[in-house]
Motif scaffolding. Structure first.
Motif, PDB file in Angstrom:
ATOM      1  N   PRO A 193       0.850  -1.194   0.000  1.00  0.00           N
ATOM      2  CA  PRO A 193       0.000   0.000   0.000  1.00  0.00           C
ATOM      3  C   PRO A 193       0.885   1.243   0.000  1.00  0.00           C
ATOM      4  O   PRO A 193       1.872   1.298   0.726  1.00  0.00           O
ATOM      5  N   SER A 194       0.569   2.207  -0.853  1.00  0.00           N
ATOM      6  CA  SER A 194       1.412   3.398  -0.863  1.00  0.00           C
ATOM      7  C   SER A 194       0.627   4.685  -0.690  1.00  0.00           C
ATOM      8  O   SER A 194       1.169   5.672  -0.241  1.00  0.00           O
ATOM      9  N   LYS A 195      -0.627   4.685  -1.075  1.00  0.00           N
ATOM     10  CA  LYS A 195      -1.403   5.907  -0.911  1.00  0.00           C
ATOM     11  C   LYS A 195      -2.754   5.542  -0.352  1.00  0.00           C
ATOM     12  O   LYS A 195      -3.451   4.729  -0.949  1.00  0.00           O
ATOM     13  N   PRO A 196      -3.166   6.009   0.805  1.00  0.00           N
ATOM     14  CA  PRO A 196      -2.346   6.926   1.597  1.00  0.00           C
ATOM     15  C   PRO A 196      -1.107   6.209   2.125  1.00  0.00           C
ATOM     16  O   PRO A 196      -1.073   4.990   2.199  1.00  0.00           O
ATOM     17  N   GLU A 197      -0.103   6.991   2.481  1.00  0.00           N
ATOM     18  CA  GLU A 197       1.153   6.395   2.923  1.00  0.00           C
ATOM     19  C   GLU A 197       0.919   5.487   4.126  1.00  0.00           C
ATOM     20  O   GLU A 197       0.233   5.852   5.062  1.00  0.00           O
ATOM     21  N   ALA A 198       1.500   4.297   4.057  1.00  0.00           N
ATOM     22  CA  ALA A 198       1.383   3.320   5.132  1.00  0.00           C
ATOM     23  C   ALA A 198       2.574   3.442   6.072  1.00  0.00           C
ATOM     24  O   ALA A 198       3.612   3.999   5.710  1.00  0.00           O
ATOM     25  N   GLN A 199       2.430   2.912   7.267  1.00  0.00           N
ATOM     26  CA  GLN A 199       3.547   2.891   8.205  1.00  0.00           C
ATOM     27  C   GLN A 199       4.630   1.977   7.672  1.00  0.00           C
ATOM     28  O   GLN A 199       4.370   1.085   6.873  1.00  0.00           O
ATOM     29  N   GLY A 200       5.837   2.198   8.073  1.00  0.00           N
ATOM     30  CA  GLY A 200       6.960   1.379   7.623  1.00  0.00           C
ATOM     31  C   GLY A 200       7.885   2.187   6.729  1.00  0.00           C
ATOM     32  O   GLY A 200       7.874   3.414   6.738  1.00  0.00           O
ATOM     33  N   LEU A 201       8.682   1.482   5.941  1.00  0.00           N
ATOM     34  CA  LEU A 201       9.645   2.145   5.063  1.00  0.00           C
ATOM     35  C   LEU A 201       8.910   3.073   4.107  1.00  0.00           C
ATOM     36  O   LEU A 201       8.008   2.653   3.393  1.00  0.00           O
ATOM     37  N   ARG A 202       9.280   4.324   4.088  1.00  0.00           N
ATOM     38  CA  ARG A 202       8.605   5.309   3.247  1.00  0.00           C
ATOM     39  C   ARG A 202       9.152   5.313   1.833  1.00  0.00           C
ATOM     40  O   ARG A 202       8.405   5.333   0.866  1.00  0.00           O
ATOM     41  N   HIS A 203      10.469   5.362   1.699  1.00  0.00           N
ATOM     42  CA  HIS A 203      11.103   5.320   0.382  1.00  0.00           C
ATOM     43  C   HIS A 203      12.569   4.956   0.544  1.00  0.00           C
ATOM     44  O   HIS A 203      13.104   4.963   1.638  1.00  0.00           O
ATOM     45  N   LEU A 204      13.195   4.631  -0.579  1.00  0.00           N
ATOM     46  CA  LEU A 204      14.616   4.319  -0.643  1.00  0.00           C
ATOM     47  C   LEU A 204      15.267   5.457  -1.416  1.00  0.00           C
ATOM     48  O   LEU A 204      14.808   5.814  -2.497  1.00  0.00           O
ATOM     49  N   SER A 205      16.306   6.051  -0.866  1.00  0.00           N
ATOM     50  CA  SER A 205      16.940   7.212  -1.479  1.00  0.00           C
ATOM     51  C   SER A 205      18.357   6.881  -1.933  1.00  0.00           C
ATOM     52  O   SER A 205      19.122   6.262  -1.194  1.00  0.00           O
ATOM     53  N   PHE A 206      18.674   7.309  -3.167  1.00  0.00           N
ATOM     54  CA  PHE A 206      20.011   7.132  -3.726  1.00  0.00           C
ATOM     55  C   PHE A 206      20.706   8.485  -3.807  1.00  0.00           C
ATOM     56  O   PHE A 206      20.125   9.459  -4.305  1.00  0.00           O
ATOM     57  N   LEU A 255       7.288   0.999  -5.681  1.00  0.00           N
ATOM     58  CA  LEU A 255       8.088   1.374  -4.513  1.00  0.00           C
ATOM     59  C   LEU A 255       8.690   2.750  -4.768  1.00  0.00           C
ATOM     60  O   LEU A 255       9.371   2.946  -5.780  1.00  0.00           O
ATOM     61  N   PRO A 256       8.458   3.708  -3.879  1.00  0.00           N
ATOM     62  CA  PRO A 256       9.012   5.044  -4.089  1.00  0.00           C
ATOM     63  C   PRO A 256      10.540   5.045  -3.962  1.00  0.00           C
ATOM     64  O   PRO A 256      11.086   4.574  -2.970  1.00  0.00           O
ATOM     65  N   LEU A 257      11.200   5.563  -4.989  1.00  0.00           N
ATOM     66  CA  LEU A 257      12.650   5.713  -4.995  1.00  0.00           C
ATOM     67  C   LEU A 257      12.961   7.196  -5.136  1.00  0.00           C
ATOM     68  O   LEU A 257      12.297   7.910  -5.884  1.00  0.00           O
ATOM     69  N   GLU A 258      13.981   7.642  -4.427  1.00  0.00           N
ATOM     70  CA  GLU A 258      14.364   9.049  -4.454  1.00  0.00           C
ATOM     71  C   GLU A 258      15.801   9.169  -4.933  1.00  0.00           C
ATOM     72  O   GLU A 258      16.629   8.299  -4.664  1.00  0.00           O
TER      73      GLU A 258
END
Length: 131
Positions: A66-79, A120-123
């Motif tokens: 689940p991503s929207k609405p944002e769920a608890q846990g890992l929000r995103h992975l950032s590079f 999966l949100p990646l930044e």
């Protein structure tokens, strides 16, 4: 004492699609690939240039994230990247949709988001070059 993040594990819906995304499109180096017959699961170890790793797993019947609405846990992975604008252009040339570039109001650094094949949100986050 904690030293650094060694790896982040990701469960994907379509193993071949995600393997292509992370290894071919994003260019992460494949360290090892194993099929675990007892679990009907692949495990792919990928490495970034700084030595940190991603583990890509496939599991039969894994529920979508689940991503929207944002769920608890890992929000995103950032590079970390040296130039967000150049990285955005590179991602877009690979056919990856990228959000508009933003500026972090606290650090002044440029950043933006895109998604992997499973959403999966990646930044990408601009950092200063190491001297």
């Amino acid at each position: 004492m904690l030293l650094a993040i060694h790896h982040v594990a990701i469960i994907c819906a379509d193993y071949q699609r995600s393997k292509h995304f992370y290894s071919e499109l994003l260019g992460l180096k494949i360290l090892a690939e194993n099929y675990r017959a007892e679990r009907q699961s692949y495990k792919l170890d990928l490495q970034l240039p700084d030595g940190s790793q991603l583990e890509l797993f496939s599991f039969v019947g894994a529920p979508p994230r689940p991503s929207k609405p944002e769920a608890q846990g890992l929000r995103h992975l950032s590079f970390a990247v040296l130039d967000v604008a150049n990285t955005v252009e590179w991602l877009q040339q690979a056919g990856i949709t990228v959000e508009p570039i933003r500026i972090d109001p606290y650090t002044g650094a440029a950043f933006t988001f895109f998604a992997d094949p499973d959403g999966l949100p990646l930044e990408i986050y601009q950092v200063a070059a190491r001297v």
